[in-house]
Design an enzyme around this catalytic site. Structure first.
Site, PDB file in Angstrom:
ATOM      1  N   GLY A 195      10.252  12.999  26.848  1.00 24.95           N
ATOM      2  CA  GLY A 195      10.761  12.849  28.411  1.00 24.95           C
ATOM      3  C   GLY A 195      11.659  11.487  28.244  1.00 24.95           C
ATOM      4  O   GLY A 195      11.489  10.776  27.255  1.00 24.95           O
ATOM      5  N   TRP A 242      13.116   6.607  34.098  1.00 24.57           N
ATOM      6  CA  TRP A 242      11.537   6.070  34.021  1.00 24.57           C
ATOM      7  C   TRP A 242      11.162   6.180  32.442  1.00 24.57           C
ATOM      8  O   TRP A 242      10.770   5.071  31.901  1.00 24.57           O
ATOM      9  CB  TRP A 242      10.494   6.761  34.832  1.00 24.57           C
ATOM     10  CG  TRP A 242       9.321   6.057  34.947  1.00 24.57           C
ATOM     11  CD1 TRP A 242       8.294   6.892  35.258  1.00 24.57           C
ATOM     12  CD2 TRP A 242       8.737   4.815  34.726  1.00 24.57           C
ATOM     13  NE1 TRP A 242       6.848   6.040  35.146  1.00 24.57           N
ATOM     14  CE2 TRP A 242       7.392   4.926  34.986  1.00 24.57           C
ATOM     15  CE3 TRP A 242       9.463   3.464  34.377  1.00 24.57           C
ATOM     16  CZ2 TRP A 242       6.709   3.674  34.789  1.00 24.57           C
ATOM     17  CZ3 TRP A 242       8.600   2.320  34.418  1.00 24.57           C
ATOM     18  CH2 TRP A 242       7.180   2.337  34.414  1.00 24.57           C
ATOM     19  N   PHE A 272      15.956  16.067  26.371  1.00 22.96           N
ATOM     20  CA  PHE A 272      16.539  17.655  26.595  1.00 22.96           C
ATOM     21  C   PHE A 272      17.861  17.385  26.377  1.00 22.96           C
ATOM     22  O   PHE A 272      18.863  16.743  27.175  1.00 22.96           O
ATOM     23  CB  PHE A 272      16.331  17.946  28.107  1.00 22.96           C
ATOM     24  CG  PHE A 272      16.527  19.208  28.457  1.00 22.96           C
ATOM     25  CD1 PHE A 272      15.778  20.336  28.248  1.00 22.96           C
ATOM     26  CD2 PHE A 272      17.871  19.569  29.047  1.00 22.96           C
ATOM     27  CE1 PHE A 272      16.309  21.809  28.634  1.00 22.96           C
ATOM     28  CE2 PHE A 272      18.211  20.986  29.534  1.00 22.96           C
ATOM     29  CZ  PHE A 272      17.396  21.917  29.003  1.00 22.96           C
ATOM     30  N   ALA A 331      12.248   2.089  38.224  1.00 22.94           N
ATOM     31  CA  ALA A 331      12.345   1.925  36.742  1.00 22.94           C
ATOM     32  C   ALA A 331      13.335   0.875  36.628  1.00 22.94           C
ATOM     33  O   ALA A 331      13.199   0.178  35.651  1.00 22.94           O
ATOM     34  CB  ALA A 331      13.040   3.342  36.194  1.00 22.94           C
ATOM     35  N   LYS A 334       1.218   9.350  47.624  1.00 19.77           N
ATOM     36  CA  LYS A 334       1.922   8.142  48.365  1.00 19.77           C
ATOM     37  C   LYS A 334       3.299   8.716  49.025  1.00 19.77           C
ATOM     38  O   LYS A 334       3.893   8.117  49.974  1.00 19.77           O
ATOM     39  CB  LYS A 334       2.174   7.139  47.438  1.00 19.77           C
ATOM     40  CG  LYS A 334       2.929   7.425  46.094  1.00 19.77           C
ATOM     41  CD  LYS A 334       4.504   6.540  45.969  1.00 19.77           C
ATOM     42  CE  LYS A 334       5.226   7.328  45.223  1.00 19.77           C
ATOM     43  NZ  LYS A 334       5.448   6.510  43.885  1.00 19.77           N
ATOM     44  N   GLN A 359      10.350  14.828  47.160  1.00 21.50           N
ATOM     45  CA  GLN A 359       9.124  15.019  46.634  1.00 21.50           C
ATOM     46  C   GLN A 359       8.090  15.095  48.008  1.00 21.50           C
ATOM     47  O   GLN A 359       7.219  15.826  47.915  1.00 21.50           O
ATOM     48  CB  GLN A 359       8.682  13.864  45.723  1.00 21.50           C
ATOM     49  CG  GLN A 359       7.773  14.478  44.736  1.00 21.50           C
ATOM     50  CD  GLN A 359       7.980  15.734  44.227  1.00 21.50           C
ATOM     51  OE1 GLN A 359       9.273  15.624  43.458  1.00 21.50           O
ATOM     52  NE2 GLN A 359       7.105  16.673  44.065  1.00 21.50           N
TER      53      GLN A 359
END
Lengths: 343, 343
Positions: free
Chosen positions: B10, B14, B42, B154, B205, B298
């Site tokens: 990845g 982040w 990617f 981040a 959260k 999210q």
């Protein structure tokens, strides 16, 4: 069964807001409580009239909670002894510097089966260290004393905005009785078997709020602020568990714990003045005069008291955040050290 | 002793920020780690050039973390299998919707003594409920998987501002090794024996942050917001302890717990979009398009997934805040119910 009679000792902003709630609740639960509540008011003149007379005439504490009516079963009383006569429940809500004076006056005049609850923030500084206010009251009057603390800005509660609070009880039956006395649809009460934990959260959170204000002044960002708040909460817990017995981890999950710490670190005068301390480089004493009308800031005072206790036991390094906050406030340490000296 | 070789799977915002830290740490602890780190990227075109080539030429992820240099011991690799060759530590930091694809490609190609840690937020939705991402990786690859989560925006970490994080480990020796890999003076690592607790805090959260945003939109004040955050944290704990084993109370005192909840409830996109939802009365889908370039939020997604799990077990009333947030977001329930339906 004999009904409980409530007397409130104190009538400031918080005392008046919480008395509004109790005065409605004693009526709603008339099977448990007598209807009338005496509220002790430290007599002063407001526009040349006695404050007690104004409260009893207007059913409003025009000085400390203007704009909100007190139910007419509340009677303002200028004499402390008269206030508590026949009372079986005492609710202490005076500023903490008045506790000793009040207790001295009441000493010997309170039956040992009277129930009491303290809503007072702060410590009593004694030779042996920092004594919880509930212990001071309990020792003077020889009665059990519960505690109540939470994320409770008085005016928001007077506005009937949703909030929570925590009661620390000495026995569960009493805890449940107090819950009935204080809870409403918008003011939710949690009870826990930890009197000292609940009340000391209310005192120590102000130190953490000073730390949060310093971080705000330094503009260090969200990660840093959350880290300082978290470390502060853990030092609160460690301090209490080091110096007092019976402190429960669960207490910190209650309103008196995380919720009150959060409120104080995002709102509140301690955060605000500490932020100004960093931005203006003026000493706290001067900022108190400029920003608080000369009132003392609770957080810096508590930081000093806490530091003295840890220092005396040679434990100040065990509380790196509290110690660093003390040194920034009193020793000229650079505010930037707040995140350097806790690593 | 054979040195550990790190591969990062990845390379987003982040992933790039945390790789900068690891790349310095493997050099500093050259006795424990090989110097070179492969980072799987990617492949995509940026200004008609391959992103991997740009990263390896400029030592900077010009697309996802522009303005911050990557140490030159980081090599961007477009091929996943090549990335992990010879690696003894895998760091998973892809968006959670790519986890299965990555695991399928890696299946059978990873030695069972390889160590892994997941920085991925979110659940894998399966027929049996919500599966932690670490379990998905662990089952596919037959390796132990630790987790890392905390109050970690981040860019603030790339700016080297003080922050904390939490690692959930499967055994303490591994936990200590990961701590060496990730910790710096400004990025403090706590370790705890609770892999699932740490990672699920990072997912749940976001639901609480939706609640906080709703309260902000309603302008209900500081007490209410603190109460909703506190209740949210307790429902997170209850949800995890109901549906997973080994969840520790102490996890919620770590950076992944209270600190990350606080950051998300005062900053962050979930809070912001939920506030706009109340103020504008536009549906979340529309706000996602307008405010997030069409990216999915999210928190609302997780609220739905959580609701489906609790509903299936007839436990939705045990989670009144989560359930109310779901109903406000998806069922047209009035936002004002957020504090009425949790009493």
């Amino acid at each position: 069964m004999k009904k409980e009679r409530v007397a409130v000792i104190g009538s400031g902003n918080w005392g008046s807001a919480i008395t509004r709630i109790m005065a409605n609740n004693v009526i709603e639960h008339g099977n448990l409580f007598e209807r009338d509540i005496n509220m002790w008011v430290f007599e002063e003149l407001v526009n040349n009239r006695k404050l007690t007379e104004l409260i009893n005439e207007k059913h409003e504490n025009v000085k400390y909670l203007p704009g909100y009516k007190l139910p007419n079963n509340v009677r303002a009383v200028p004499d402390l002894i008269e206030t508590v006569q026949e009372a079986t429940i005492l609710v202490f809500v005076v500023p903490h510097q008045f506790v000793l004076k009040v207790c001295e006056k009441l000493k010997g005049k309170i039956s040992s089966d009277v129930k009491a609850i303290s809503l007072i923030k702060g410590f009593h500084v004694s030779e042996s260290g920092l004594k919880p206010i509930t212990h001071v009251i309990s020792e003077y009057l020889n009665i059990n004393v519960a505690s109540l603390s939470g994320a409770n800005i008085a005016n928001e509660i007077a506005d009937e905005k949703f909030s929570e609070t925590t009661i620390g009880y000495t026995n569960v039956k009493e805890g449940e009785l107090f819950k009935i006395l204080f809870q409403t649809k918008y003011f939710r009460v949690g009870i826990i078997d930890d009197v000292v934990g609940v009340e000391l959260c209310g005192a120590l959170k102000n130190v953490v709020a000073i730390g949060a204000g310093i971080v705000d002044g330094l503009k260090m960002g969200d990660n840093t602020k959350a880290a300082v708040i978290r470390i502060g909460l853990l030092e609160m817990r460690k301090f209490m568990q080091t110096f007092y017995s019976g402190i429960k981890d669960e207490t910190f999950f209650q309103s008196c714990g995380i919720a009150d710490v959060i409120t104080s670190c995002y709102g509140g005068r301690n955060r605000k003045v500490a932020e100004a301390f960093v931005l203006t480089k003026k000493p706290f004493e001067q900022l108190e005069k400029e920003m608080l009308n000369g009132q003392k800031l609770q957080g810096t005072l508590t930081a000093k008291e806490v530091y003295q206790v840890t220092k005396r036991k040679d434990l100040e390094k065990e509380f790196p955040l509290f110690t660093t906050i003390y040194r920034i406030a009193y020793d000229g340490l650079a505010p930037e050290r707040i995140v350097k000296d806790i690593v």
